[in-house]
Design an enzyme around this catalytic site. Structure first.
Site, PDB file in Angstrom:
ATOM      1  N   SER B  11       0.813  -1.225   0.000  1.00 13.54           N
ATOM      2  CA  SER B  11       0.000   0.000   0.000  1.00 13.54           C
ATOM      3  C   SER B  11       0.841   1.267   0.000  1.00 13.54           C
ATOM      4  CB  SER B  11      -0.935   0.014   1.224  1.00 13.54           C
ATOM      5  OG  SER B  11      -0.189  -0.103   2.416  1.00 13.54           O
ATOM      6  N   ASP B 191      -0.331   7.212  10.226  1.00 10.78           N
ATOM      7  CA  ASP B 191      -1.135   6.316  11.055  1.00 10.78           C
ATOM      8  C   ASP B 191      -0.245   5.266  11.715  1.00 10.78           C
ATOM      9  OD1 ASP B 191      -0.388   4.793   8.938  1.00 10.78           O
ATOM     10  OD2 ASP B 191      -2.402   4.343   8.210  1.00 10.78           O
ATOM     11  N   HIS B 194       1.740   4.307   7.339  1.00 14.87           N
ATOM     12  CA  HIS B 194       1.742   4.985   6.031  1.00 14.87           C
ATOM     13  C   HIS B 194       2.341   6.384   6.148  1.00 14.87           C
ATOM     14  CE1 HIS B 194      -1.341   1.816   5.430  1.00 14.87           C
ATOM     15  NE2 HIS B 194      -0.715   1.719   4.264  1.00 14.87           N
TER      16      HIS B 194
END
Lengths: 242, 242
Positions: B11, B191, B194
């Site tokens: 991601s 977070d 990320h």
């Protein structure tokens, strides 16, 4: 291979992957489904674009599909340089109005011949804030007159829309759309021509909307590999068996 | 055709074209010289990456050059999911440390076999801010323990660097690099995992630096079409004659 969306244009396309740019927003939007390919050439007008089109785009797919991937859509975003006034400091970029329209139609004809199924979107030049252009000259401008005017940009925009209609392809009337917002000069434009992050958002939203009308959206494009939400936590490898 | 730089990862790669993302910054940097291709897969670990590698990358170039373009470089950026602790809420993404290293080496071997000249950069997972992970759970986490720890991420980082060394490819020790800045937890991480825009800048700078060491930079890559500054205002079409 993932389908590709080509962005063909001038500096407003070339810088579309800067922070908050409409190109990177498109790439982010289609991050699992399509490749957004940057083909922006700062300063270029349609006359120059026509000269280089065979080097800009890949050769058409061989009948067996080949390795090039499908050319799903192309944005063609020229006119801001064509519309430079011929007798002012950026006159060497000027292209006469009729030739501009002719060139756009020739670019569309080239794209349609190479990729009969590709979706084409012509984008008009943005409006011009002449005060902004005088404050931020790109070349020496000893006169007190801007090299671009909003009136000229408007004429080129109309021809762009006419070219799109005559070629039966999609278009975005950016010149009109932006001016519908009262604060367009400073909200959407950074230097009287190039886009602020807010201006980039307008282009992104318009392109996404037009693509959706043409059947290209997150609803219709398939991710080429399993999304995390589709993977069974109790048997993750099942998703990768095929 | 322009040379291509592939970004292969999880991601942190998939979202690298969001505002200020390291991927879009790379695309912007190479806007006239190279295509940056996004191949990020949220949630993926190296075990899954290994399963899908043939679908992620194009087939190798035919001997005559073909239409696929040259694969100049690849970033391989996995480990954040492999390092999920096996007995916590994201345990299904966990990959044992030894297998992680083995998988990375298998990915590198695949890339080297397909494209012997491509430059490969392995990027370690970023450090983990465990408080941030508890504040921003991705899945239901009834425990008061984060699914990732910084200690585990550090172990995977070391194996990533070892894999790169054993394969004789380049690497970026992001885990160490980020923690050299005292405020790394909130400055670089959104977070706990990320990246913030500042964190993205670190990755961008590191990748640009590593590419430069490998001979890939704006100094060495040629623009495929004339730059505006190279075009003679008195005879613009001369630049397009060849």
């Amino acid at each position: 291979m993932r389908p590709k969306i080509y962005l063909f244009g001038d500096s407003i396309t070339e810088e579309s992957f800067s922070d908050g740019g409409w190109g990177s927003s498109l790439a982010n939007h289609f991050s699992r489904t399509g490749d957004v390919v940057l083909r922006g050439y700062s300063g270029y007008n349609t006359r120059w674009a026509l000269k280089v089109k065979e080097k800009v785009f890949p050769p058409p797919l061989p009948p067996d599909g080949g390795a090039g991937g499908d050319l799903l859509a192309v944005t063609v975003f020229f006119g801001a340089n064509d519309a430079c006034l011929p007798d002012r400091c950026s006159g060497f970029q000027h292209v006469p109005l009729e030739e501009y329209k002719h060139n756009l139609k020739a670019i569309v004809a080239f794209l349609k011949k190479q990729w009969p199924c590709t979706r084409i979107i012509l984008i008009t030049p943005p409006p011009i804030d002449e005060a902004g252009r005088l404050l931020h000259p790109y070349v020496e401008n000893p006169s007190d007159q801007p090299e671009r005017t909003n009136e000229a940009a408007g004429k080129y925009s109309k021809e762009c829309l006419a070219a799109a209609a005559e070629c039966d392809v999609s278009s975005i009337d950016l010149w009109t759309k932006m001016q519908q917002f009262p604060g367009w000069r400073n909200t959407y434009l950074r230097d009287g021509l190039h886009l602020t992050p807010d201006g980039n958002k307008v282009v992104f939203e318009e392109v996404i909307g037009r693509l959706k009308e043409l059947g290209i959206s997150l609803e219709t494009l398939l991710a080429d590999l399993p999304l995390l939400a589709e993977i069974d936590p109790n048997d993750p490898l099942k998703s990768f068996e095929n």
